[in-house]
Write an enzyme that holds these catalytic residues in place. Structure first.
Site, PDB file in Angstrom:
ATOM      1  N   GLN A  15       0.861  -1.200   0.000  1.00 48.18           N
ATOM      2  CA  GLN A  15       0.000   0.000   0.000  1.00 48.18           C
ATOM      3  C   GLN A  15       0.890   1.241   0.000  1.00 48.18           C
ATOM      4  O   GLN A  15       0.905   2.021   0.935  1.00 48.18           O
ATOM      5  CB  GLN A  15      -0.914  -0.038   1.216  1.00 48.18           C
ATOM      6  CG  GLN A  15      -1.919  -1.192   1.123  1.00 48.18           C
ATOM      7  CD  GLN A  15      -2.889  -1.183   2.285  1.00 48.18           C
ATOM      8  OE1 GLN A  15      -3.402  -0.147   2.652  1.00 48.18           O
ATOM      9  NE2 GLN A  15      -3.139  -2.346   2.861  1.00 48.18           N
ATOM     10  N   HIS A  56       8.446  -4.806  -1.613  1.00 52.88           N
ATOM     11  CA  HIS A  56       7.542  -5.059  -2.743  1.00 52.88           C
ATOM     12  C   HIS A  56       7.908  -4.219  -3.964  1.00 52.88           C
ATOM     13  O   HIS A  56       8.003  -4.738  -5.075  1.00 52.88           O
ATOM     14  CB  HIS A  56       6.097  -4.805  -2.303  1.00 52.88           C
ATOM     15  CG  HIS A  56       5.136  -4.845  -3.430  1.00 52.88           C
ATOM     16  ND1 HIS A  56       4.891  -6.009  -4.136  1.00 52.88           N
ATOM     17  CD2 HIS A  56       4.402  -3.877  -4.016  1.00 52.88           C
ATOM     18  CE1 HIS A  56       4.030  -5.742  -5.093  1.00 52.88           C
ATOM     19  NE2 HIS A  56       3.722  -4.458  -5.046  1.00 52.88           N
ATOM     20  N   LYS A  66      -0.786 -10.087 -15.721  1.00 55.49           N
ATOM     21  CA  LYS A  66      -1.817 -10.288 -14.690  1.00 55.49           C
ATOM     22  C   LYS A  66      -2.640  -9.019 -14.481  1.00 55.49           C
ATOM     23  O   LYS A  66      -2.119  -7.919 -14.575  1.00 55.49           O
ATOM     24  CB  LYS A  66      -1.124 -10.647 -13.375  1.00 55.49           C
ATOM     25  CG  LYS A  66      -2.015 -10.689 -12.154  1.00 55.49           C
ATOM     26  CD  LYS A  66      -1.224 -10.976 -10.876  1.00 55.49           C
ATOM     27  CE  LYS A  66      -1.056  -9.744 -10.015  1.00 55.49           C
ATOM     28  NZ  LYS A  66      -0.383 -10.003  -8.732  1.00 55.49           N
TER      29      LYS A  66
HETATM   30  C1  R5P Z   1       1.741  -8.232  -6.225  1.00 53.60           C
HETATM   31  O1  R5P Z   1       2.021  -7.378  -7.012  1.00 53.60           O
HETATM   32  C2  R5P Z   1       2.746  -9.064  -5.470  1.00 53.60           C
HETATM   33  O2  R5P Z   1       3.998  -9.042  -6.058  1.00 53.60           O
HETATM   34  C3  R5P Z   1       2.262 -10.499  -5.329  1.00 53.60           C
HETATM   35  O3  R5P Z   1       2.156 -11.058  -6.621  1.00 53.60           O
HETATM   36  C4  R5P Z   1       0.926 -10.548  -4.664  1.00 53.60           C
HETATM   37  O4  R5P Z   1       0.859  -9.620  -3.628  1.00 53.60           O
HETATM   38  C5  R5P Z   1       0.635 -11.908  -4.126  1.00 53.60           C
HETATM   39  O5  R5P Z   1      -0.607 -11.882  -3.487  1.00 53.60           O
HETATM   40  P1  R5P Z   1      -1.602 -13.108  -3.644  1.00 53.60           P
HETATM   41  O6  R5P Z   1      -0.842 -14.326  -3.253  1.00 53.60           O
HETATM   42  O7  R5P Z   1      -2.728 -12.777  -2.685  1.00 53.60           O
HETATM   43  O8  R5P Z   1      -2.067 -13.114  -5.056  1.00 53.60           O
END
Ligand code: R5P
Length: 296
Positions: free
Chosen positions: A96, A129, A192
């Site tokens: 966030q 992140h 994605k």
């Molecule tokens: C998103 O951009 C992160 O790099 C991860 O791909 C994501 O946060 C993973 O979350 P989840 O396992 O809930 O899809």
């Protein structure tokens, strides 16, 4: 400045013990108990004044509780005259780091303010992140990477053939490229999309040249497993052989591990930034190597 000490927060006791050993520093473990209403009581039993305090506390779920413990420990240490370097192996709220929809709180900015106001002088984390999140901090922050350690683990322990490294989304492409280069394999990137309201993940339909290949999906974190599950479904449809999910922070909330096994993931590999059944890789090596380069 005085003695170097490593404080093991309740969320990261093992990792802190290993850091203390690697850094040749004294390990300090405060007593942490809970009042009947759930509030945390922390008590230090050793003198810390004048110390260079490396405060190790990850902020995986329960994230708010782990942050509150971190704030309390940092406040005490700085009030007692220690210089506080917060080592936060998994930096909760790092996703966030901007307003995605109107009215949303930029929670990472709040974390940054809190850390500064309780006296934290420096922050180190592992595979944040996104690098942009670091611009929200007003104290020096650095993110080390455990990707080389994940590569080493896979090379040593898994017998993969025709390997393709897969980025499940654009955000993970740099990390995945680094993994593929060190591993010596080709890499591809999926496309994605996440619904910002429901959190549902969709991976675009496209031709994937992975038939008979062993694939390693690389991401900074697995939370609900939605991202890796959607990627695995596409890769299996394209007749990939083994699917390995390698990430730094394996939060695995809401039955993610079972969901991923059902989707065809053969193995999940995570690090000890988040202690779990899949913490197979030790992230203290890159952390300690970086900390040793700092003069203060
Ligand atoms: C998103 O951009 C992160 O790099 C991860 O791909 C994501 O946060 C993973 O979350 P989840 O396992 O809930 O899809």
């Amino acid at each position: 400045m005085g003695e170097k000490i490593v404080i093991g927060g309740p969320a990261s006791q093992e990792l802190a013990a290993s850091m203390a050993k690697r850094m040749n520093a004294r390990l300090v473990s405060p007593d942490v108990t809970e009042f009947a209403d759930g509030e945390t009581r922390i008590k230090f039993n050793e003198k810390v004044d004048g110390a260079k305090a490396i405060l190790v506390q990850s902020t995986h779920p329960p994230t708010d509780k782990h942050y509150m413990q971190l704030f309390q420990m940092a406040h005490y240490l700085s009030q007692e005259g220690a210089r506080v370097h917060a080592v936060i192996p998994y930096l909760g709220y790092a996703r966030q780091d901007k307003q995605f929809t109107a009215g949303e709180v930029v929670s990472l900015g709040v974390v940054s303010h809190m850390l500064r106001s309780v006296g934290v002088a420096r922050v180190t984390t592992v595979d944040i992140h996104s690098a942009e999140g670091m611009s929200l901090f007003s104290v020096p922050i650095y993110s080390v990477s455990a990707i080389p350690n994940l590569v080493q683990y896979v090379k040593k322990n898994l017998n993969l053939t025709n390997t393709v490294v897969v980025a499940p989304d654009f955000g993970s492409s740099k990390r995945t490229e680094a993994f593929a280069t060190l591993y010596g394999a080709k890499n591809i990137q999926l496309s994605k999309q996440r619904d910002r309201t429901t959190g549902e993940v969709r991976v675009a339909e496209e031709e994937l040249d992975v038939e008979g290949c062993d694939v390693i999906i690389v991401d900074d974190m697995i939370s609900t497993g939605g991202t890796v599950r959607a990627a695995t479904e596409k890769l299996k449809k394209a007749r990939a052989r083994k699917v390995i999910a390698a990430c730094v922070h394996a939060l695995l909330v809401g039955g993610a591990q079972e969901k991923l096994a059902a989707a065809g993931v053969d193995e999940i590999i995570g690090t000890n930034t988040v202690p779990s059944r899949v913490s197979k890789v030790d992230a203290t090596e890159p952390l300690a190597s970086y900390l040793r380069t700092l003069s203060e």
